[in-house]
Design an enzyme around this catalytic site. Sequence first.
Site, mmCIF file in Angstrom:
data_model
loop_
_atom_site.group_PDB
_atom_site.id
_atom_site.type_symbol
_atom_site.label_atom_id
_atom_site.label_comp_id
_atom_site.label_asym_id
_atom_site.label_seq_id
_atom_site.Cartn_x
_atom_site.Cartn_y
_atom_site.Cartn_z
ATOM 1 N N VAL A 46 1.398 -1.220 -0.379
ATOM 2 C CA VAL A 46 0.240 0.079 0.132
ATOM 3 C C VAL A 46 0.968 1.041 0.711
ATOM 4 C CG1 VAL A 46 -1.658 1.866 1.117
ATOM 5 C CG2 VAL A 46 -1.728 -0.933 0.651
ATOM 6 N N ASP A 47 1.874 1.458 0.189
ATOM 7 C CA ASP A 47 2.742 2.088 1.117
ATOM 8 C C ASP A 47 3.803 2.129 -0.557
ATOM 9 O OD1 ASP A 47 2.647 3.221 3.342
ATOM 10 O OD2 ASP A 47 4.354 2.110 3.940
ATOM 11 N N VAL A 48 3.869 1.443 -1.511
ATOM 12 C CA VAL A 48 4.063 1.708 -2.241
ATOM 13 C C VAL A 48 3.559 2.351 -3.303
ATOM 14 C CG1 VAL A 48 5.811 0.408 -4.629
ATOM 15 C CG2 VAL A 48 6.208 -0.350 -1.597
#
Length: 396
Positions: A185-187
């Site tokens: 999700v961060d990526v």
Amino acid sequence: MRNNVRYIETSTDHIGGTIVSQNLKGIKVLDLSRVLAGPYCTMMLGDLGASIIKVERPNTGDDTRGWGPPFDQRGQSAYFLSANRNKFSLAADFRNAEDLALVQSLAAEADIIIENYLPGALARNGLDSDVLMAKNSRLIWCTISGFGPDSQRPGYDFVAQAESGWMAITGEPEGEPMKVGVALVDVLAGKDAAIGILAALAGRDAAERRGDVLPTPDRRVQVTLASSAVAALVNVAQNALVSGAPTRRWGNAHPNLVPYQLFHATDRPLVIAVGNDAQWTQAALALGLDDLAGDAALSTNAGRLTHRELVVGRIAQRVREAPAQQWIDRLDAVGVPCGLVRSVQEALHDVTGSARTGVSPILNGRVRFEPPLLDEHGVTIREKQWSSFDLVPIPE
């Protein structure tokens, strides 16, 4: 070593036969973010030639500096190294008048500011986006948050995976909900932010060619982990919208395609990913399952979904009779998508990577600087500000 920068020498703009992109050369990015989504975004911009000043807390710096072991020989955590190449580091305390004035001065000349503070935090510390954008009419401001401008909840990938539905569809059917093995999700949020920033840059350039100034709302990029995660549900979300049926976990199988999952050979697992009916026929023949290849009831994907247990059971039984590479060779020969389940170490054999600078850039980017030590360029930036980058020769 030049200007305290561990500079990566590159003799040509052609790496591996590919032209290296430096389209963002001269773009100034003030990076007020930490952990992964924001730093990953700014690293991508730095790979493409932008000048990145990473502003960090004194003494401790980015949270991920302490996210180890493993640490390299200089004490840099592998986690930090993975998202912070091609940046200069400045340690600054916003409560210190001199430091705040420096960051405000950097903002006055920046093209882009990226931050992931809780709403209101920067404004309370003298870095109000409305004020800074009014003073710098070319400034693009990107905010990455967990749940949007009205939420004071900290944004962490694990929480976003849980609340977005990802964990509900990941894992074995009868097992616990499971997160993805990477902070994906961060990526994705970092990539979404980069896309939004590049769109705003294009809009700004188009406005300036017309002799206009891009309106302030168009210079704001808002990305949330929650929205990036839900958008990334793609076909799973559409299945739910179309059918109205609850989603479920499929393990290594697929809700819409058969066969499309993991199988175990005599020595190691492999995956077979049949995407259309022609591939199905070729796969069945390559596996020596001629009767299935000729079965009209299995000739369409809808039919194979209906008879999932039969198809998967026969393939699983057959694949267990020989080594994985034998099946890979047969399936590859007839154009059926397949692959070995490899370790990370095996996967890294196919790419250019470095313990210092990570996996090589995508999008034809370039590694110019190693990830910095905390405040490594503080003295130079305090004296030269954005001109600090002019002191480091970059190959043309």
